[in-house]
Design a protein around this motif. Structure first.
Motif, PDB file in Angstrom:
ATOM      1  N   LEU A 256       0.838  -1.299  -0.073  1.00  0.00           N
ATOM      2  CA  LEU A 256       0.024  -0.078   0.047  1.00  0.00           C
ATOM      3  C   LEU A 256       0.999   1.134  -0.002  1.00  0.00           C
ATOM      4  O   LEU A 256       0.641   2.174  -0.717  1.00  0.00           O
ATOM      5  N   PHE A 257       1.866   1.141   0.816  1.00  0.00           N
ATOM      6  CA  PHE A 257       2.932   2.313   0.812  1.00  0.00           C
ATOM      7  C   PHE A 257       4.254   2.004   0.227  1.00  0.00           C
ATOM      8  O   PHE A 257       5.234   1.560   0.658  1.00  0.00           O
ATOM      9  N   PRO A 258       3.982   2.446  -1.092  1.00  0.00           N
ATOM     10  CA  PRO A 258       5.607   2.320  -1.891  1.00  0.00           C
ATOM     11  C   PRO A 258       6.712   3.093  -1.398  1.00  0.00           C
ATOM     12  O   PRO A 258       6.175   4.037  -0.702  1.00  0.00           O
ATOM     13  N   PRO A 259       8.017   2.563  -1.608  1.00  0.00           N
ATOM     14  CA  PRO A 259       9.046   3.425  -0.836  1.00  0.00           C
ATOM     15  C   PRO A 259       9.045   4.859  -0.995  1.00  0.00           C
ATOM     16  O   PRO A 259       9.253   5.650  -0.309  1.00  0.00           O
ATOM     17  N   ALA A 260       8.743   5.352  -2.243  1.00  0.00           N
ATOM     18  CA  ALA A 260       8.554   6.750  -2.508  1.00  0.00           C
ATOM     19  C   ALA A 260       7.684   7.516  -1.759  1.00  0.00           C
ATOM     20  O   ALA A 260       7.743   8.675  -1.006  1.00  0.00           O
ATOM     21  N   LEU A 261       6.575   6.808  -1.389  1.00  0.00           N
ATOM     22  CA  LEU A 261       5.470   7.549  -0.661  1.00  0.00           C
ATOM     23  C   LEU A 261       5.791   7.492   0.836  1.00  0.00           C
ATOM     24  O   LEU A 261       5.712   8.312   1.837  1.00  0.00           O
ATOM     25  N   VAL A 262       6.493   6.244   1.214  1.00  0.00           N
ATOM     26  CA  VAL A 262       7.179   6.122   2.494  1.00  0.00           C
ATOM     27  C   VAL A 262       8.119   7.341   3.054  1.00  0.00           C
ATOM     28  O   VAL A 262       8.110   7.982   4.160  1.00  0.00           O
ATOM     29  N   SER A 263       8.967   7.719   2.172  1.00  0.00           N
ATOM     30  CA  SER A 263       9.935   8.625   2.412  1.00  0.00           C
ATOM     31  C   SER A 263       9.590   9.885   2.095  1.00  0.00           C
ATOM     32  O   SER A 263      10.135  11.069   2.921  1.00  0.00           O
ATOM     33  N   PHE A 264       8.399  10.204   1.586  1.00  0.00           N
ATOM     34  CA  PHE A 264       7.720  11.377   1.490  1.00  0.00           C
ATOM     35  C   PHE A 264       7.008  11.748   2.915  1.00  0.00           C
ATOM     36  O   PHE A 264       7.046  12.862   3.484  1.00  0.00           O
ATOM     37  N   ILE A 265       6.351  10.687   3.433  1.00  0.00           N
ATOM     38  CA  ILE A 265       5.564  10.782   4.499  1.00  0.00           C
ATOM     39  C   ILE A 265       6.559  11.004   5.964  1.00  0.00           C
ATOM     40  O   ILE A 265       6.228  11.589   6.685  1.00  0.00           O
ATOM     41  N   GLN A 266       7.558  10.220   6.078  1.00  0.00           N
ATOM     42  CA  GLN A 266       8.673  10.220   7.136  1.00  0.00           C
ATOM     43  C   GLN A 266       8.952  11.321   7.760  1.00  0.00           C
ATOM     44  O   GLN A 266       8.691  11.654   8.926  1.00  0.00           O
ATOM     45  N   PRO A 267       9.318  12.377   6.956  1.00  0.00           N
ATOM     46  CA  PRO A 267       9.712  13.727   7.729  1.00  0.00           C
ATOM     47  C   PRO A 267       8.370  14.612   8.457  1.00  0.00           C
ATOM     48  O   PRO A 267       8.704  15.402   8.621  1.00  0.00           O
ATOM     49  N   LYS A 268       7.248  14.369   7.786  1.00  0.00           N
ATOM     50  CA  LYS A 268       6.080  15.143   7.863  1.00  0.00           C
ATOM     51  C   LYS A 268       5.158  14.747   9.170  1.00  0.00           C
ATOM     52  O   LYS A 268       5.559  13.574   9.854  1.00  0.00           O
ATOM     53  N   LEU A 269       4.632  15.772   9.700  1.00  0.00           N
ATOM     54  CA  LEU A 269       3.825  15.534  10.905  1.00  0.00           C
ATOM     55  C   LEU A 269       2.586  14.739  10.294  1.00  0.00           C
ATOM     56  O   LEU A 269       1.869  15.061   9.349  1.00  0.00           O
ATOM     57  N   THR A 270       2.701  13.592  10.761  1.00  0.00           N
ATOM     58  CA  THR A 270       1.530  12.566  10.037  1.00  0.00           C
ATOM     59  C   THR A 270       0.625  11.839  11.036  1.00  0.00           C
ATOM     60  O   THR A 270       1.130  11.364  11.980  1.00  0.00           O
ATOM     61  N   THR A 271      -0.586  11.805  10.758  1.00  0.00           N
ATOM     62  CA  THR A 271      -1.693  11.116  11.517  1.00  0.00           C
ATOM     63  C   THR A 271      -2.241  10.229  10.435  1.00  0.00           C
ATOM     64  O   THR A 271      -2.645  10.340   9.417  1.00  0.00           O
ATOM     65  N   VAL A 272      -2.565   8.918  11.077  1.00  0.00           N
ATOM     66  CA  VAL A 272      -3.192   8.016  10.486  1.00  0.00           C
ATOM     67  C   VAL A 272      -4.567   7.624  11.159  1.00  0.00           C
ATOM     68  O   VAL A 272      -4.372   7.464  12.324  1.00  0.00           O
ATOM     69  N   ILE A 273      -5.555   7.386  10.373  1.00  0.00           N
ATOM     70  CA  ILE A 273      -6.840   7.210  10.843  1.00  0.00           C
ATOM     71  C   ILE A 273      -7.231   5.678  10.383  1.00  0.00           C
ATOM     72  O   ILE A 273      -7.331   5.687   9.055  1.00  0.00           O
ATOM     73  N   MET A 274      -7.249   4.638  11.104  1.00  0.00           N
ATOM     74  CA  MET A 274      -7.643   3.331  10.551  1.00  0.00           C
ATOM     75  C   MET A 274      -9.241   3.064  10.590  1.00  0.00           C
ATOM     76  O   MET A 274      -9.833   3.276  11.634  1.00  0.00           O
ATOM     77  N   MET A 275      -9.936   3.314   9.575  1.00  0.00           N
ATOM     78  CA  MET A 275     -11.082   3.161   9.458  1.00  0.00           C
ATOM     79  C   MET A 275     -11.711   1.542   9.196  1.00  0.00           C
ATOM     80  O   MET A 275     -12.326   1.313   8.161  1.00  0.00           O
ATOM     81  N   SER A 276     -11.529   0.676   9.976  1.00  0.00           N
ATOM     82  CA  SER A 276     -11.664  -0.712   9.935  1.00  0.00           C
ATOM     83  C   SER A 276     -12.189  -1.279  11.119  1.00  0.00           C
ATOM     84  O   SER A 276     -12.219  -0.806  12.214  1.00  0.00           O
ATOM     85  N   CYS A 277     -12.723  -2.499  10.996  1.00  0.00           N
ATOM     86  CA  CYS A 277     -13.462  -3.148  12.163  1.00  0.00           C
ATOM     87  C   CYS A 277     -12.404  -3.503  13.175  1.00  0.00           C
ATOM     88  O   CYS A 277     -11.136  -3.600  12.917  1.00  0.00           O
ATOM     89  N   GLY A 278     -13.181  -3.759  14.311  1.00  0.00           N
ATOM     90  CA  GLY A 278     -12.198  -3.683  15.468  1.00  0.00           C
ATOM     91  C   GLY A 278     -11.277  -4.580  15.751  1.00  0.00           C
ATOM     92  O   GLY A 278     -10.285  -4.716  16.759  1.00  0.00           O
ATOM     93  N   ALA A 279     -11.321  -5.848  15.006  1.00  0.00           N
ATOM     94  CA  ALA A 279     -10.385  -6.956  15.467  1.00  0.00           C
ATOM     95  C   ALA A 279      -8.845  -6.349  14.910  1.00  0.00           C
ATOM     96  O   ALA A 279      -8.008  -7.183  15.744  1.00  0.00           O
TER      97      ALA A 279
END
Ligand SMILES: [Zn+2]
Ligand SMILES: [Zn+2]
Ligand SMILES: [Zn+2]
Length: 417
Positions: A256-279
């Protein structure tokens, strides 16, 4: 020197010329002064910080004074300048009320002078007020004394499982709200529908995501919010790769997160919201994998929900509150969490789901997790599933009833981190 700017007002009402049916339209137009004649003065010597567009007191646009100590702006209308005092706005230093509270009134109340003579590069203690009398602020705080109406460039990236219909999704509502406050060149909302079930499809996704990441360069984005709308397997907590196939959290996040996207995200202030079922959160392996993901991607905050059959629409108000507090007013997720939950105590969210907050402590680096469990003898006396802790999780730190809140709070660190 004090800088001014004009931005579009948001409130309706105020005063306006009345349309007179006996006169022609052209004379009416001449009565309305054009805001376009007001030049926007760019902030000098502040390379990265972007002066805000909306008043942090009334969250409106209009004729603004730009603070010389931060990126906030304040309506001129809040500070009616006494004619007699002869304040020269253009040649003074101006500080907003928030900076006044921080600089001059941090330990005890101090009168607000706003405009100062002095050298902006010297300590504020060397400045002298332009007026003899303190200024009286007119207007009501619509936000708080330490709010902002941020203008820092933001990416809202929404991954959606191919079989989920995103109509009315809270992420879209959030994007709509943000578009009213962030200029088009400072805000990107991107939906990526994913299906990672075959090598071919994974390759396609990686190409698409890499190309998209490359295009983000022109925005100089500071902050990233990633929403992952997906199902999780009821028993294992595995995440879905596509409509009918799931995998471990690691094997899902990797493509889902190819290397280019990972290195783009890493230095940024990042919040992830997981919209999935509780398990996803309730099962130990997937919970630990989510913690590892937070650490590996250097994600500052991750929010997830524990409802067994999670409904995105039931957390809409949480998204709206998150959007205002965190993304518009610029507060930190960690300090805002209890305020957001207090606001949610009467909403669908409280009855529907517990809330999990994972926070990366960049010093250690460890992932601190907090689970907020709503409890109410009438609304939710049942359905409080056990938190993701079993007897062999021996590192539970604390279980307490938060004062004033109908939320039980449990803090823990996942094993193996
Ligand atoms: Zn205002
Ligand atoms: Zn300020
Ligand atoms: Zn599901």
């Amino acid at each position: 020197m004090a800088r001014t700017k004009a931005t579009a007002r948001k409130t309706t009402g105020g005063t306006a010329p009345r349309k007179d049916s006996k006169r022609s339209g052209s004379s009416l137009a001449m009565n309305i002064s054009s805001d376009e004649s007001m030049a926007v003065v760019p902030a000098p010597n502040v390379p990265k910080l972007i002066q805000q567009d909306f008043c942090y007191i009334c969250i409106n646009g209009g004729d603004m004074l730009s603070c010389d100590q931060c990126t906030r702006v304040m309506c001129k209308a809040h500070i009616p300048l006494p004619q007699s005092q002869g304040i020269n706005v253009a040649s003074s230093i101006f500080i907003c009320v928030a900076c006044h509270l921080r600089i001059f009134a941090s330990s005890k109340p101090a009168p607000f002078f706003g405009f100062y003579k002095g050298d902006i590069n010297q300590s504020p203690s060397t400045w002298t007020p332009m007026s003899k009398q303190p200024l009286v602020i007119q207007g009501d705080y619509q936000l708080t004394a330490s709010s902002q109406v941020v203008a820092q460039p933001l990416l809202l990236l929404h991954f959606i499982l191919a079989s989920i219909e995103p109509k009315g999704h809270p992420a879209r509502i959030s994007a709509e709200l943000l578009s009213a406050y962030l200029p088009a060149d400072s805000f990107v909302y991107k939906e990526v529908v994913f299906n990672l079930t075959t090598d071919e499809l994974v390759k396609k996704h990686i190409c698409k995501a890499t190309a998209f990441t490359g295009n983000l360069g022109k925005y100089s984005l500071d902050q990233v919010v990633i929403i992952i709308t997906n199902h999780s397997h009821d028993i294992t907590g595995d995440l879905y790769l596509g409509p009918n196939l799931c995998s471990s959290v690691e094997d899902f996040m990797q493509p889902l997160f190819p290397p280019a996207l990972v290195s783009f995200i890493q230095p940024k202030l990042t919040t992830v919201i997981m919209m999935s079922c509780g398990a996803l959160i309730g099962e130990r392996d997937s919970f630990n994998a989510i913690s590892d993901f937070v650490k590996r991607m250097s994600i500052d905050n991750l929010i997830a929900f524990t409802a067994k059959e999670f409904h995105a629409s039931l957390v809409t108000l949480f998204f709206v509150d998150f959007t205002y507090r965190i993304l518009i007013e610029g507060f930190d997720v960690n300090t805002s969490m209890t305020h957001m939950l207090a606001a949610m105590s009467q909403s669908h969210l409280a009855r529907h789901t517990n809330v999990v907050h994972m926070r990366l402590d960049t010093q250690t680096p460890m992932v601190d997790s907090t689970i907020y469990i709503f409890t109410n003898p009438r609304w939710r006396p049942w359905g409080n599933r056990l938190p993701p802790a079993c007897p062999d999780w021996d590192d539970i730190q604390l279980l307490l009833q938060a004062k004033q809140l109908c939320w039980l709070v449990q803090l823990f660190k996942a094993r193996g981190i």
